[in-house]
Scaffold this motif. Structure first.
Motif, PDB file in Angstrom:
ATOM      1  N   GLY A  32      19.936  28.491  -3.421  1.00 44.77           N
ATOM      2  CA  GLY A  32      21.056  27.954  -4.180  1.00 44.77           C
ATOM      3  C   GLY A  32      21.844  26.991  -3.312  1.00 44.77           C
ATOM      4  N   SER A 119      27.578  25.482 -10.371  1.00 49.68           N
ATOM      5  CA  SER A 119      26.783  24.511  -9.625  1.00 49.68           C
ATOM      6  C   SER A 119      27.591  23.242  -9.409  1.00 49.68           C
ATOM      7  CB  SER A 119      25.495  24.163 -10.377  1.00 49.68           C
ATOM      8  OG  SER A 119      24.797  23.151  -9.687  1.00 49.68           O
ATOM      9  N   GLU A 123      23.722  18.903 -14.425  1.00 50.03           N
ATOM     10  CA  GLU A 123      22.500  19.514 -14.964  1.00 50.03           C
ATOM     11  C   GLU A 123      21.267  18.616 -14.826  1.00 50.03           C
ATOM     12  OE1 GLU A 123      21.036  21.846 -18.966  1.00 50.03           O
ATOM     13  OE2 GLU A 123      23.179  21.550 -18.613  1.00 50.03           O
ATOM     14  N   ARG A 126      19.632  18.721 -11.121  1.00 50.07           N
ATOM     15  CA  ARG A 126      19.337  19.975 -10.419  1.00 50.07           C
ATOM     16  C   ARG A 126      18.111  20.643 -11.013  1.00 50.07           C
ATOM     17  NH1 ARG A 126      24.491  22.974 -13.060  1.00 50.07           N
ATOM     18  NH2 ARG A 126      23.434  23.789 -14.892  1.00 50.07           N
ATOM     19  N   GLU A 127      17.517  21.519 -10.172  1.00 50.74           N
ATOM     20  CA  GLU A 127      16.429  22.369 -10.646  1.00 50.74           C
ATOM     21  C   GLU A 127      16.659  23.769 -10.115  1.00 50.74           C
ATOM     22  OE1 GLU A 127      12.915  20.377  -9.376  1.00 50.74           O
ATOM     23  OE2 GLU A 127      13.231  20.796  -7.273  1.00 50.74           O
ATOM     24  N   ARG A 128      16.249  24.732 -10.901  1.00 51.44           N
ATOM     25  CA  ARG A 128      16.429  26.138 -10.546  1.00 51.44           C
ATOM     26  C   ARG A 128      15.402  26.528  -9.492  1.00 51.44           C
ATOM     27  NH1 ARG A 128      14.508  31.064 -11.622  1.00 51.44           N
ATOM     28  NH2 ARG A 128      15.967  32.775 -11.865  1.00 51.44           N
ATOM     29  N   GLN A 129      15.833  27.315  -8.527  1.00 49.10           N
ATOM     30  CA  GLN A 129      14.943  27.826  -7.497  1.00 49.10           C
ATOM     31  C   GLN A 129      14.352  29.169  -7.921  1.00 49.10           C
ATOM     32  OE1 GLN A 129      17.883  27.635  -4.165  1.00 49.10           O
ATOM     33  NE2 GLN A 129      16.020  27.200  -3.018  1.00 49.10           N
ATOM     34  N   TYR A 134      20.414  26.777  -7.573  1.00 49.40           N
ATOM     35  CA  TYR A 134      19.925  25.426  -7.843  1.00 49.40           C
ATOM     36  C   TYR A 134      19.776  24.625  -6.568  1.00 49.40           C
ATOM     37  CZ  TYR A 134      21.361  26.567 -12.580  1.00 49.40           C
ATOM     38  OH  TYR A 134      21.497  27.179 -13.794  1.00 49.40           O
ATOM     39  N   LYS A 137      17.285  17.934  -7.576  1.00 50.49           N
ATOM     40  CA  LYS A 137      15.935  17.502  -7.972  1.00 50.49           C
ATOM     41  C   LYS A 137      15.394  16.507  -6.952  1.00 50.49           C
ATOM     42  CE  LYS A 137      15.754  17.998 -12.954  1.00 50.49           C
ATOM     43  NZ  LYS A 137      15.697  17.291 -14.234  1.00 50.49           N
TER      44      LYS A 137
END
Length: 138
Positions: A32, A119, A123, A126-129, A134, A137
């Motif tokens: 994160g 975050s 949106e 970003r990318e979820r881990q 996050y 990207k």
């Protein structure tokens, strides 16, 4: 010794405290936006250090939350499974933690990984881990 290192409250303070014993940077894991694990190997550990590996957990500003001492480098996701055993995305061998010290900056790191967590990234950037949180990207 682990608590004294943690009580410096800064990554620099921990590194300075380990300087007389020699240390090498092994890895850095970010989970994160607000949690970093800095993995160090102490080259000549003193007797009061129960292992040669130190994991310094910091917030995004380098403030120390937790210091772990281990005899070997932990598996990243095994360490996170230890921290957040209910998170099905974390698995791996359990770390053999020899000593733990927490500071006033510590709070349950699993709270940072819950769905809908705060975050700083918009949106679309970003990318979820794996496990939550996050990253920017690529």
């Amino acid at each position: 010794m682990i608590q004294a290192l943690a009580d410096t409250l800064s990554l620099k303070g921990v590194l300075d405290g380990l300087k007389p014993f020699g240390w090498e940077h092994v890895d850095h894991w970010q989970q994160g936006e607000f949690h970093h694990d800095v993995v160090l190997r102490v080259q000549s550990p003193p007797p009061e250090l129960p292992g040669e590996v130190v994991v310094v957990s910091t917030n995004c500003n380098g403030g120390v939350k937790e210091v772990l001492c281990l005899s070997e480098i932990p598996d990243r996701y095994g360490l996170w499974h230890h921290r957040c055993p209910d998170n099905p995305e974390f698995d791996g061998p359990a770390p053999s933690i020899k000593a733990v010290a927490r500071t006033v900056h510590w709070f349950d790191p699993c709270d940072l990984l819950k769905p809908g967590t705060r975050s700083e990234y918009r949106e679309e950037f970003r990318e979820r881990q794996r496990g939550g949180g996050y990253t920017c990207k690529k």
